[in-house]
Scaffold this motif. Sequence first.
Motif, PDB file in Angstrom:
ATOM      1  N   ALA A  65       7.430  -8.445  -5.089  1.00 46.08           N
ATOM      2  CA  ALA A  65       6.817  -9.390  -4.482  1.00 46.08           C
ATOM      3  C   ALA A  65       7.325 -10.696  -5.042  1.00 46.08           C
ATOM      4  CB  ALA A  65       5.167  -9.501  -4.981  1.00 46.08           C
ATOM      5  N   PHE A  66       7.850 -10.673  -6.148  1.00 47.37           N
ATOM      6  CA  PHE A  66       8.853 -11.764  -6.623  1.00 47.37           C
ATOM      7  C   PHE A  66       9.734 -12.210  -6.049  1.00 47.37           C
ATOM      8  CE2 PHE A  66      11.399 -13.896  -9.787  1.00 47.37           C
ATOM      9  CZ  PHE A  66      11.331 -15.351 -10.340  1.00 47.37           C
TER      10      PHE A  66
ATOM     11  N   TYR B 296       1.074   1.895 -13.589  1.00 47.86           N
ATOM     12  CA  TYR B 296       1.678   0.961 -14.361  1.00 47.86           C
ATOM     13  C   TYR B 296       2.797   0.751 -13.258  1.00 47.86           C
ATOM     14  CZ  TYR B 296      -0.604   0.085 -18.098  1.00 47.86           C
ATOM     15  OH  TYR B 296      -1.812   0.076 -19.324  1.00 47.86           O
TER      16      TYR B 296
ATOM     17  N   LEU C 284       8.752  -7.439   1.325  1.00 50.95           N
ATOM     18  CA  LEU C 284       7.638  -8.242   1.725  1.00 50.95           C
ATOM     19  C   LEU C 284       7.207  -5.983   1.617  1.00 50.95           C
ATOM     20  CD1 LEU C 284       5.118  -9.228   1.494  1.00 50.95           C
ATOM     21  CD2 LEU C 284       5.482 -10.411   3.379  1.00 50.95           C
ATOM     22  N   VAL C 285       8.158  -5.862   2.417  1.00 55.63           N
ATOM     23  CA  VAL C 285       7.261  -4.143   3.326  1.00 55.63           C
ATOM     24  C   VAL C 285       7.360  -3.477   1.925  1.00 55.63           C
ATOM     25  CG1 VAL C 285       8.075  -2.613   3.876  1.00 55.63           C
ATOM     26  CG2 VAL C 285       8.752  -5.097   5.321  1.00 55.63           C
TER      27      VAL C 285
ATOM     28  N   THR D 108       4.902  -3.867  -7.633  1.00 58.76           N
ATOM     29  CA  THR D 108       4.297  -4.630  -6.227  1.00 58.76           C
ATOM     30  C   THR D 108       4.407  -5.904  -7.123  1.00 58.76           C
ATOM     31  OG1 THR D 108       2.136  -2.980  -6.315  1.00 58.76           O
ATOM     32  CG2 THR D 108       1.830  -5.687  -5.398  1.00 58.76           C
ATOM     33  N   LEU D 109       4.581  -5.893  -8.172  1.00 59.78           N
ATOM     34  CA  LEU D 109       5.121  -7.378  -8.612  1.00 59.78           C
ATOM     35  C   LEU D 109       6.079  -7.776  -8.655  1.00 59.78           C
ATOM     36  CD1 LEU D 109       2.556  -7.612 -11.754  1.00 59.78           C
ATOM     37  CD2 LEU D 109       2.109  -8.818  -9.218  1.00 59.78           C
TER      38      LEU D 109
ATOM     39  N   THR E 236       7.015  -4.047  -0.913  1.00 57.11           N
ATOM     40  CA  THR E 236       5.378  -4.643  -2.122  1.00 57.11           C
ATOM     41  C   THR E 236       3.960  -4.295  -1.447  1.00 57.11           C
ATOM     42  OG1 THR E 236       6.769  -6.931  -2.238  1.00 57.11           O
ATOM     43  CG2 THR E 236       4.208  -6.525  -2.596  1.00 57.11           C
ATOM     44  N   MET E 237       4.304  -4.065   0.203  1.00 59.83           N
ATOM     45  CA  MET E 237       2.665  -3.879   0.810  1.00 59.83           C
ATOM     46  C   MET E 237       3.016  -2.116   0.470  1.00 59.83           C
ATOM     47  SD  MET E 237       1.596  -6.455   2.368  1.00 59.83           S
ATOM     48  CE  MET E 237       2.559  -7.880   3.149  1.00 59.83           C
ATOM     49  N   ILE E 238       3.685  -1.399   0.502  1.00 56.84           N
ATOM     50  CA  ILE E 238       3.860  -0.108   0.060  1.00 56.84           C
ATOM     51  C   ILE E 238       3.806   0.366  -0.406  1.00 56.84           C
ATOM     52  CG2 ILE E 238       5.793   1.832   0.435  1.00 56.84           C
ATOM     53  CD1 ILE E 238       6.871   0.671   2.778  1.00 56.84           C
TER      54      ILE E 238
ATOM     55  N   ALA F 294       2.434  -1.301  -9.863  1.00 53.97           N
ATOM     56  CA  ALA F 294       1.807  -2.589 -10.485  1.00 53.97           C
ATOM     57  C   ALA F 294       3.122  -3.094 -10.745  1.00 53.97           C
ATOM     58  CB  ALA F 294       1.018  -2.525 -11.536  1.00 53.97           C
TER      59      ALA F 294
ATOM     60  N   LEU G 244      -1.155   1.544  -4.836  1.00 53.57           N
ATOM     61  CA  LEU G 244      -2.729   1.073  -5.968  1.00 53.57           C
ATOM     62  C   LEU G 244      -3.846   1.455  -5.279  1.00 53.57           C
ATOM     63  CD1 LEU G 244      -1.181  -2.188  -6.885  1.00 53.57           C
ATOM     64  CD2 LEU G 244      -1.553   0.081  -8.361  1.00 53.57           C
TER      65      LEU G 244
ATOM     66  N   LEU H 196       1.426  -1.834  -2.708  1.00 55.44           N
ATOM     67  CA  LEU H 196      -0.192  -2.000  -2.599  1.00 55.44           C
ATOM     68  C   LEU H 196      -0.845  -1.022  -2.199  1.00 55.44           C
ATOM     69  CD1 LEU H 196      -0.394  -5.549  -1.584  1.00 55.44           C
ATOM     70  CD2 LEU H 196      -1.691  -4.514  -3.980  1.00 55.44           C
TER      71      LEU H 196
END
Lengths: 374, 101, 489, 168, 507
Positions: free
Chosen positions: D17-18, D7, D36-37, D13-14, D39-41, D10, D46, D43
């Motif tokens: 990303a948003f 959780y 974005l970086v 990430t979201l 987000t990648m991390i 996730a 995950l 991810l």
Amino acid sequence: MDWINNFVGGLTAGQQFALFSLLKVVIVIFGAVLPIVAYAVLVERKVSAFIQDRVGPNRSAPFFVKYLPVVGPFLVRLGIFQPLADGLKFILKEDFTPSHVRKVYFWIAPAIAMVPAMLALAVIPFGSTLGNQKMVIADLNVGILYTFGIVSLGVYGLVLAGYASNSKFSFLGGIRSSAQMISYEIAMGMSVIPLFMLVGDLNLSKVIEYQAGTTLGFIPNWLVFKQPIAFVIFLVAAFAETNRLPFDLPEAETELVGGYHTEYSSMKFALFFLGEYTAMVAASAMMVVLFFGGWTLPFAGLDHPAATFIMGFAHIGIFVAKMLALMVVFIWVRWMLPRFRYDQLMDLGWRRFVPLALANIVLTAVVLWAQNAK
Amino acid sequence: MNIGLEQYLTVSGLLFCFGLLGVVVRRNLLIMYMGLELMLNAANLALVAFSRFNDNLDGQLMVFFIITVAAAEVAVGLALIVALYRKRQSAHVEDLTTLKL
Amino acid sequence: MNVSLIEFEITVVLLGMGVLLLDLWTPAERKPGLGLAAALSLLLVLVATFLVPIPQGAAASGFGGGYLLDGLALFFKRFFLVAAILVLVMQTEFADRIASGISEFYALVLFALAGMMFAASANNFVMLFVAIELITVTFYVLTSFQRGRTASLEAGVKYLILGALSSGFLVFGIALIYGTSGTMSFPEIAAKIKASHDLAHGALFQLGVLLVLVALGFKIAAVPMQIWAPDVYQGAPAPVTAFLAVGSKAAGMVLLLRVLLTAVPDLASHSAKLLMTVAGITILYGSLCAIPQRNLKRLLGYSSIASAGFLLLGISALSLNGISAILYYLGGYLFTVLAAFLVICIVTRNTKDEDISVLAGLHQRSPLLAAGLTLAMVSLAGVPPLAGFFGKFLLLKAAVESASNPEFRSAYYTLVAVGIVGVIISLYYYFGVMKAIFWTKPTGDLSPIPLSLPARLALYVCIAGMLFLGLYPGPLLDFTDGVVKAVFN
Amino acid sequence: MEDALFYIFAALTLLFAFLCVANPFSRNPVTSAMFLVLTMISLAGLFVLLQAFFLAAVQILVYAGAVMVLFLFVIMLLDVKEEERRRFNPFGIAIGGVSVIGLGFILFSTIRESKVGAGLKLTAVKGSDTAALGKALFTEYLLPFEVISVLLLVAMVGVILLSKKDLK
Amino acid sequence: MSLLTHILGWPLLAALVLAFVPRNFRFLTRLVALAATFTSAALAVVMFVKFDTDAATDFQFVQILPWVKSLGISYHVGVDGLNVGLVLMGALVSFAACCCAWEIKEREKEFYILLLVMTGGILGAFASLDVFFLYFFHELALVPAFIMIGVWGRGEEKDYATFKITLYLSLGALLALIGLLALYLQMPEDKRTFDLVAMTAHFRAQGMDGSAQQFIFPLLLFGFGILVSLWPFHTWAPLAYGAAPTATAMLHAGVLKKFGLYGLIRIALPMMPEGAAMWMNCLALLCLGNILYCGLVAMKQKDLNLLIGNSSVAHMGFVFLGIASLNVLGITGAVLVMIAHGLLAALSFALSGYLYQQTKTLEMEKLGGLLRQMPFFGAALVMAAMAGCGLPGFANFAGEALIFFGAWTEFRVVTVIAAWGALVIGAVYMLRAVRSVLHGPLPQEWHVAKDVTTPWRRLPFALLLGALLLFGFFPALLTRKIEPVVKQIVKDARAVLKPAITAGVKN
């Protein structure tokens, strides 16, 4: 000790894992890395003084030390209190934030510069075992990839610092550093591939196991002997990755004033500083693991995982000793060689090392293939 | 609640939508491009999740290829955007007016 | 692992690398000659493809089942080779408009060609993806090759953004298909669909297929993924536009055929109406939008959208004859479009303009070019005795044939009607081009246009191709029929 | 524990990303890139939860370490102030937003409906995952791998051509 | 090689040869073209003479070459009574048109190439016994017509006319194509062929599904109808003929236009008798539109070319009426009128073209009194006008009379109206045209106009007039060939007609 055993025994496996991991992190970072970094600065100054035929720091100390008999003046001359003074100075200086900077990035950039180097240490096996604990914070199957991944994040600190400072010199420094780091990351990454082709595993503990024992009875099985080209490339790339002379282009003071940290002062500057030295520690540790057998020594049975606490500590000692030796090399090189020009740096990276590393991979593959074919 | 494939897919789907949102709503080429990367990453997440839950490595290999291709695509794309910027001093979709829309 | 399977592709890739290398030792003024050398080498490869026995029955597959060398693949490989040869010749004519990097220009075409040849043989989604990306990324560069022209760069950027968007759809679609079926391979997916009825009716699976189709629709410029085509066609250098119109579209087509008819044949027949709708709208959109166009390349861009619609019409017929008609249509389209672009490339050499009015007086300046372009237009319009006619004839025939299914009768007839309307409209603008050639008062330069020997040869080949396929369709038709029967039956 | 981690990752990430594509506070592309970086991390986190360690590392190495640096580079080379001055076109945003929400809804309901992977459980990885990946990469997927190498060559040639200085 | 192949092959071959003749060899260009068309015409006459009238229902001079085996397409030519006259007429008109093409002064080479291709296409279309080739040759003839109108046409509305004719005729052709395809697909899968003979035999033996006929027949009817300028799809015709160069107008109005009618009689009627029965009433009504409306429009025309164009559309009405009557007399008459009108239309356009050449205008108000100035021309024009009104002695009369006899048994009211229209309206506009062009005072500016003097120039007019008169005096030359074929068609059609309709049939 009983209460400790009771306490630990009472925990679940997961909790135990968490506890020991936390302990390892705390001990490694605060008990080892930070002191090493601090004293590396001192060594740096002392070595440079030695090379330049000077004395180096020999004054600062708490007032009472020099009154100690015999030891006191010696300690003062040795300058071992200098790092403390430096640290104090960093903390106490005015933390000045220029008005033209982009604030948020200006603040987080130093932290970003510092953290990856610390994280990179997580997968390094700095000893065999202590009790039933493996002396590595995270024993990952993809250890080396993790390291490269984390190290590649370090560039953000410098780029953001350059960007946030909003000044030409910083910006150029930031751009240069990122270009440099990305370029050498490739050479570095390719240089270690032959090692893993030999070892057959990405786990760093396995790499160390592979290096146990000797050839012909006296040459250690260290990979530095089997893969000298890889070692040279890795070593040079490590200099570039840590932004140290002869590759300290990002902060080349004669050209760029102070590069990306021109606008920084006080603690934020100290973080960059720490980051650089931590990266040096990490690079040295990595080289020890990859090329110099890690915690092993090929004699006195020191190349097997420790059965007792004593042996465990001995292994850690061996590792640290090797690492320190390499750090001295780092420092020594800094004061021996002049700085490269930027185009020379790029030329060396892209047109010498990358093809060389590729050739090395092919060569290793051919040799392995020939051996397997037999 | 146990985390299953469905949860991963939901995350992936949302990520995909966010990426698409970036492409559709933003007008800056660079940010649009970031949105596109998000979409690719959404697919990556879905692939890895499927691969794991199906116990089959094909999906992970696909992710490997996607990451590589994305890197190549980004390199070309950014070079293109820079070249255009040199010419027009703008990285905005609305300024792409030489060709009739 | 059978390397001899991919010997043609290997040759092409090596050729591309060879061009890049030779560039280093070739003096600047002789660099255009590299293109001709490459074209000649490709000619040899083309000849070699005819010496390889066509796999009958069970096709040769390799590389974990991801690569398939069957008749269809062989047909498209030859198709791409011919296209690339002609494009290379065209590029030699174009060389003086490229300030530098002409050898790279050739090399990139060769790499794109390799991508297309791989696409022709793709038999799982991984191969599909990498082949498509190889083509697309190469075209990003090729499209924006004339860096001096803003239009070229803008076209490149538009292609880039929309291409990347379609890649996003593609991979997400692939993820969903893979996730629900558990495999990447086309035949295995088909087998799983056969084994379990639920799979093909799973919403997630269908969504995945839809996304993949959308992405492939981008490649062939079908509505609603067509918006890039006019701009990119207009902005890209003429040879690149030609290659885009022929090669890239055909690559999209072969992949569409493979996905739709090898991997998910049942789904395809379920979604016949959807395909028909898309085909119809694409035809109408392309035809209607082409009417007001004055820029030649843009005009051909819209016309290529309409052609995509006709190709989809062939797919939506969902019959072997439909596929065979698609192949035939593409065969004619190859020569037709390349002839048109060859002429446009040469005529617009000295003018910055690509307006239709530059054609004025062409019949006086160079009868051969005028004849070539006229024939191309006539063929595109689908008028006998040229290749385009027979292609459209076969496509319409396939559609009318499928109308025998009472369930879809009215739908198919509507589609055919739309096709006819499209043809009629297209006549209007193709004749506009012919009008410009023959009876617009020329204003500017009336000096004869010099034509180099390779260009002349290429044009003759195109004209001969158009006429041959229009007048003597038997051999190719037999070939395509055979191929289609062997592959899809 | 793993659920909680899921959780957390996730959500991160979201969220990132948003913020990357639709940050209400800043339209600075650098900020987008940094998110974005992140987000990648996340991810990658995950991926780790999915026991895809190799891909997690590659994700960070390639995306965060190289691709995004390139992005930052380009953003810094270009003038970003322009962006901050631009006004949004509310109509376009509304249309875009609605269509994306529509797509999201379709995706979401499809995923919900299809009850995908209901019976599937995450199985523990046996042995070295990386070795299996490597083996597949160099046997079954050798051809795509080689094609990708051609693609990289193309990208290299292309980038050099597009950014060479000598053209007017 | 069959004679037919020679007839249609020489022009095409000549077109190919011309492509390699340098453009400044103008005489050679013309010579080649004339030689080729003359050869065709001469061979056509030979064929007509050698045609075995007793076996008119059999195909003669047949040649079959397989072309696309998988689709059942083959190059199949042959003539029976139905098309032997049409081929002859086509070849004659082609030669005449080629003679009249001397007016073209610029880009002659291209013009002649196109003319020859068109000729080959036309002859091929009438000679083919393969549905695909039928269509193929027709299109082959059509496209050069478009280009010729566009490039060498005259008048301000040239471009508009070009586009209009292109769009209309392509639409018609495509509709017909779909119809033909549908027809092809009605055959069982293993027997599918485009061969006309085989198809006819198949449908004659097996019959076709009624519902299929109901939708295929209108496709063919309207597809072919548009090609023939069936009202209300006729508007392209006057416009295009007004703008077309002489030779093109002659070939198109004279010959190519008849293709649609031929297609109806040759394909639609024998294969789909039920569909024909369904639609014939409708056709009869539409043909009134042709006869009356276009006749009235022709009356209003001030331009000679537009008048001829409209009258030609009006004449098509008679043919449609003949076809609609669906009996032996009517259809035989229709075929006869097709041939006669072909010659007549060619003659009219040749004359108007010549006039335009001399006066640069065709506005009848500006002309007048030319009979004195140009006696040969005048005489020819008067005869053409008489033929147009349907005076006895010309082939038209024979044909129209047959049509009216045939139609009378079927549609009395329509026939009455049509006959009235033909006699009165036709006479009015034709005679008015003759009067205003030939009679009255001769304006000063036309003193320069020259008559057709050299025999060479007179040849086309004489040829066409001669043919008209020949068939006018000896219509049996044609009817004896046509009738047996038509009988067979009508017999089959009648066999399936509903009793309600058959009741009124006397035959």
